[in-house]
Write an enzyme that holds these catalytic residues in place. Structure first.
Site, PDB file in Angstrom:
ATOM      1  N   GLY A  34       0.511  -1.194   0.223  1.00 41.89           N
ATOM      2  CA  GLY A  34       0.226  -0.327   0.008  1.00 41.89           C
ATOM      3  C   GLY A  34       1.336   1.393  -0.018  1.00 41.89           C
ATOM      4  O   GLY A  34       1.978   1.245   0.454  1.00 41.89           O
ATOM      5  N   ASN A  38       4.752   1.661   2.126  1.00 41.97           N
ATOM      6  CA  ASN A  38       5.639   1.093   1.042  1.00 41.97           C
ATOM      7  C   ASN A  38       6.792   2.285   1.361  1.00 41.97           C
ATOM      8  O   ASN A  38       7.545   2.117   2.080  1.00 41.97           O
ATOM      9  CB  ASN A  38       5.690   1.493  -0.749  1.00 41.97           C
ATOM     10  CG  ASN A  38       4.097   0.185  -0.332  1.00 41.97           C
ATOM     11  OD1 ASN A  38       4.455  -1.011  -0.602  1.00 41.97           O
ATOM     12  ND2 ASN A  38       3.727   0.713  -1.931  1.00 41.97           N
ATOM     13  N   TYR A 105      -8.742  -5.124  -8.122  1.00 36.56           N
ATOM     14  CA  TYR A 105      -8.674  -4.735  -6.980  1.00 36.56           C
ATOM     15  C   TYR A 105     -10.209  -5.209  -6.304  1.00 36.56           C
ATOM     16  O   TYR A 105     -11.104  -5.207  -7.072  1.00 36.56           O
ATOM     17  CB  TYR A 105      -8.804  -2.937  -6.613  1.00 36.56           C
ATOM     18  CG  TYR A 105      -8.084  -2.099  -7.038  1.00 36.56           C
ATOM     19  CD1 TYR A 105      -7.238  -2.179  -5.720  1.00 36.56           C
ATOM     20  CD2 TYR A 105      -7.846  -1.641  -8.106  1.00 36.56           C
ATOM     21  CE1 TYR A 105      -6.043  -1.558  -6.192  1.00 36.56           C
ATOM     22  CE2 TYR A 105      -6.632  -0.185  -8.487  1.00 36.56           C
ATOM     23  CZ  TYR A 105      -5.412  -0.605  -7.389  1.00 36.56           C
ATOM     24  OH  TYR A 105      -4.454   0.147  -7.379  1.00 36.56           O
ATOM     25  N   ASP A 106     -10.187  -5.733  -4.712  1.00 42.76           N
ATOM     26  CA  ASP A 106     -10.549  -5.869  -4.300  1.00 42.76           C
ATOM     27  C   ASP A 106     -11.296  -5.689  -2.695  1.00 42.76           C
ATOM     28  O   ASP A 106     -10.786  -6.142  -2.173  1.00 42.76           O
ATOM     29  CB  ASP A 106     -10.890  -7.770  -3.866  1.00 42.76           C
ATOM     30  CG  ASP A 106     -11.566  -8.127  -3.984  1.00 42.76           C
ATOM     31  OD1 ASP A 106     -12.748  -7.709  -3.038  1.00 42.76           O
ATOM     32  OD2 ASP A 106     -12.243  -9.746  -2.973  1.00 42.76           O
ATOM     33  N   TYR A 169      -3.229   9.296  -7.987  1.00 47.12           N
ATOM     34  CA  TYR A 169      -5.506   9.182  -8.352  1.00 47.12           C
ATOM     35  C   TYR A 169      -4.956   8.519  -8.982  1.00 47.12           C
ATOM     36  O   TYR A 169      -3.784   7.362 -10.004  1.00 47.12           O
ATOM     37  CB  TYR A 169      -5.197  10.778  -9.830  1.00 47.12           C
ATOM     38  CG  TYR A 169      -6.171  10.417 -10.547  1.00 47.12           C
ATOM     39  CD1 TYR A 169      -7.503  10.081  -9.764  1.00 47.12           C
ATOM     40  CD2 TYR A 169      -6.213   9.411 -11.612  1.00 47.12           C
ATOM     41  CE1 TYR A 169      -8.779  10.766 -10.360  1.00 47.12           C
ATOM     42  CE2 TYR A 169      -7.585   9.575 -12.136  1.00 47.12           C
ATOM     43  CZ  TYR A 169      -9.386   9.514 -11.392  1.00 47.12           C
ATOM     44  OH  TYR A 169     -10.300   9.789 -11.904  1.00 47.12           O
ATOM     45  N   THR A 230       7.532  12.845 -10.920  1.00 45.61           N
ATOM     46  CA  THR A 230       8.435  11.260 -11.534  1.00 45.61           C
ATOM     47  C   THR A 230       8.386  11.422 -13.143  1.00 45.61           C
ATOM     48  O   THR A 230       6.609  11.521 -13.230  1.00 45.61           O
ATOM     49  CB  THR A 230       8.549  10.264 -10.564  1.00 45.61           C
ATOM     50  OG1 THR A 230       7.022   9.906 -10.519  1.00 45.61           O
ATOM     51  CG2 THR A 230       8.710  10.274  -9.310  1.00 45.61           C
ATOM     52  N   GLU A 233       9.514   7.157 -19.115  1.00 50.13           N
ATOM     53  CA  GLU A 233       9.372   6.633 -20.791  1.00 50.13           C
ATOM     54  C   GLU A 233       8.825   4.601 -20.688  1.00 50.13           C
ATOM     55  O   GLU A 233       9.690   4.532 -20.379  1.00 50.13           O
ATOM     56  CB  GLU A 233      10.262   7.077 -21.661  1.00 50.13           C
ATOM     57  CG  GLU A 233       9.956   6.423 -22.826  1.00 50.13           C
ATOM     58  CD  GLU A 233      11.315   7.533 -23.664  1.00 50.13           C
ATOM     59  OE1 GLU A 233      11.349   7.234 -24.751  1.00 50.13           O
ATOM     60  OE2 GLU A 233      12.481   8.193 -23.492  1.00 50.13           O
ATOM     61  N   ASP A 270       6.062   4.905  -4.792  1.00 50.65           N
ATOM     62  CA  ASP A 270       6.494   5.264  -3.230  1.00 50.65           C
ATOM     63  C   ASP A 270       7.811   5.058  -2.890  1.00 50.65           C
ATOM     64  O   ASP A 270       8.175   6.440  -1.315  1.00 50.65           O
ATOM     65  CB  ASP A 270       5.906   4.135  -2.509  1.00 50.65           C
ATOM     66  CG  ASP A 270       4.130   3.829  -2.733  1.00 50.65           C
ATOM     67  OD1 ASP A 270       4.162   5.021  -3.532  1.00 50.65           O
ATOM     68  OD2 ASP A 270       4.024   2.733  -3.092  1.00 50.65           O
ATOM     69  N   ASP A 305       5.968  -5.267  -3.903  1.00 51.77           N
ATOM     70  CA  ASP A 305       5.322  -3.718  -2.782  1.00 51.77           C
ATOM     71  C   ASP A 305       7.123  -3.122  -2.387  1.00 51.77           C
ATOM     72  O   ASP A 305       7.398  -2.397  -2.912  1.00 51.77           O
ATOM     73  CB  ASP A 305       5.042  -3.226  -2.202  1.00 51.77           C
ATOM     74  CG  ASP A 305       3.658  -2.988  -3.249  1.00 51.77           C
ATOM     75  OD1 ASP A 305       3.077  -4.225  -4.581  1.00 51.77           O
ATOM     76  OD2 ASP A 305       2.713  -2.514  -3.300  1.00 51.77           O
TER      77      ASP A 305
END
Length: 327
Positions: A34, A38, A105-106, A169, A230, A233, A270, A305
Site C-alpha cells: 500500500g 511502502n 482490486y477487491d 490518482y 516523476t 517513458e 513510493d 511492493d
C-alpha cells in the site's frame, strides 16, 4: 517516537507467477503493499525511524500486514483494530509486450474505508515526529477516510511536521472531479507534493509546456515548498526509462535518466518518495532527488511492493557502478 509517520491502507497482494493470467493459474504469490506502507517500510530500510498508521481487521490477514511492517522495523502502535471489517485484496497480473501488466482490486468495505473522525489520536501519534506523509488514495476510500486525512494533515501542520502528499490518482476509486473537490482544500497543509504530470492535470487541473512549468505552476498556486514530479517513458512493458525532478525556491533540481529492466514496477513511485524524504532529512532537495531517483530505479528490479535495496546499493548506483556481478 518515529521521525516519519505515514497514514493509509495496506492490502494483501496476490500475483500469479511466471506471467500467468488469473484465469489460468492455480498458484498465487502473497505479498503486502500500500502506498504509505511502502514509504514507511522503504524509509526504515534506509535507516530513518518510521511509524505507519491505519485501521486493520483483527484477524490473520491484518496480523500479516502488521507483522510485515514490524519485519521492516516500522512502528505499528498507531494501528486501530476492527473486529468485523475486512482486509482489502488486490491482484497483479504481470504482462510482457504487447500485453501490459494489470491490477484487479477487491477492496470495497475494507477496515480503513470505515474509519471515522476521532478514532486516531493524531497529537499522540505525531508527537516528536519530523515528517508526516499520506497520499490521494486514502481520502478516496470513503467520506470517513477523507475526514481523517484532513484531521491528520491539520494536526501534522500544527505540530510543526514537514507534510508531504502524493496525489496518486486512482480512476477506479473516484472521478477526477471528486478527487479535485476533496483534495484541493487539503493542499494548504502540504509542504512537499509528489506527483506525475498526468495526475497533476487530472486532479488539480494544471498543465504547462513541459513538466518543469507544471512544477512551477503547482508551487505558485498552492504554496508548496517543494514539488517533485516523476517521469516514466515506456520503451516496452519490461523496459522503461525513469527519472524525476524537483522544483523549490525558483530552481529546478534534476538528475540522470535510468534505463530500468522491470521485474516489478509496483511501488516504484513510493520508493522515490522514501528516497527523497531520506535525502531531504539528511541533506537538501538536490540530495533528495538523487537518492529518490536511484532508490526508485533499484525498486524496479525487486519483486513485491517493498524495496529491498540497501542504502549502500543506492550510493553505489549514484557512483555509476558497473553491472558486473558483485563478488
Amino acid at each position: 517516537m518515529a521521525d516519519v509517520i505515514t497514514f493509509g491502507e495496506t492490502m494483501i497482494r496476490l500475483s500469479p507467477p511466471n506471467y500467468r493470467r488469473l484465469e489460468q493459474t492455480n498458484i498465487l504469490e502473497v505479498n503486502v503493499g500500500g502506498a504509505e506502507w511502502n514509504v514507511a517500510a522503504d524509509l526504515s530500510r534506509l535507516g530513518i525511524s518510521t511509524g505507519w498508521v491505519s485501521r486493520l481487521t483483527d484477524n490473520a490477514l491484518g496480523w500479516m500486514i502488521r507483522n510485515k511492517a514490524r519485519e521492516q522495523g516500522v512502528d505499528t502502535s498507531g494501528i486501530v483494530w476492527a473486529k468485523d471489517d475486512r482486509v482489502g485484496l488486490y491482484f497483479v497480473e504481470f504482462g510482457a509486450t504487447p500485453r501490459p501488466s494489470s491490477v484487479l482490486y477487491d477492496r470495497a468495505g475494507s477496515a480503513i474505508s470505515k474509519i471515522r473522525p476521532g478514532e486516531i489520536d493524531w497529537e499522540k501519534v505525531l508527537k516528536g515526529a519530523k515528517w508526516f506523509h499520506t497520499s490521494g488514495i486514502t481520502p478516496a476510500l470513503g467520506q470517513g477516510a477523507a475526514q481523517v486525512t484532513a484531521e491528520a494533515l491539520q494536526t501534522a501542520k500544527k505540530s510543526g511536521c514537514m507534510v508531504s502528499y502524493d496525489l496518486n490518482y486512482r480512476a477506479r476509486l473516484w472521478t477526477e472531479e471528486e478527487a479535485r473537490q476533496c483534495q484541493e482544500p487539503l493542499m494548504e497543509h502540504v509542504d512537499v507534493l509528489f506527483s506525475t504530470e498526468e495526475d497533476t492535470r487530472k486532479v488539480l487541473g494544471i498543465t504547462g509546456e513541459d513538466y518543469r512549468e507544471v512544477a512551477r505552476k503547482l508551487a505558485e498556486k498552492c504554496g508548496f515548498k517543494v514539488v517533485c514530479i516523476t517521469l516514466r517513458e515506456d520503451v516496452s512493458v519490461l523496459r522503461n526509462r525513469w527519472t524525476a525532478i524537483a522544483y523549490s525556491d525558483g530552481k529546478i533540481f534534476d538528475d540522470r535518466t535510468y534505463e530500468v529492466e522491470i521485474v516489478d514496477r509496483v511501488g516504484a513511485g513510493d520508493s522515490f518518495t522514501a528516497g527523497f524524504i531520506y535525502g531531504y532529512l539528511t541533506g537538501d532537495v538536490e540530495k533528495g532527488v538523487k537518492y529518490g531517483n536511484a532508490y526508485s530505479a533499484l525498486k524496479h528490479s525487486m519483486p513485491g511492493d517493498t524495496n529491498w535495496a540497501t542504502l549502500r546499493e543506492v550510493e553505489t548506483l549514484l557512483k555509476s557502478a558497473s553491472l558486473r556481478i558483485s563478488r
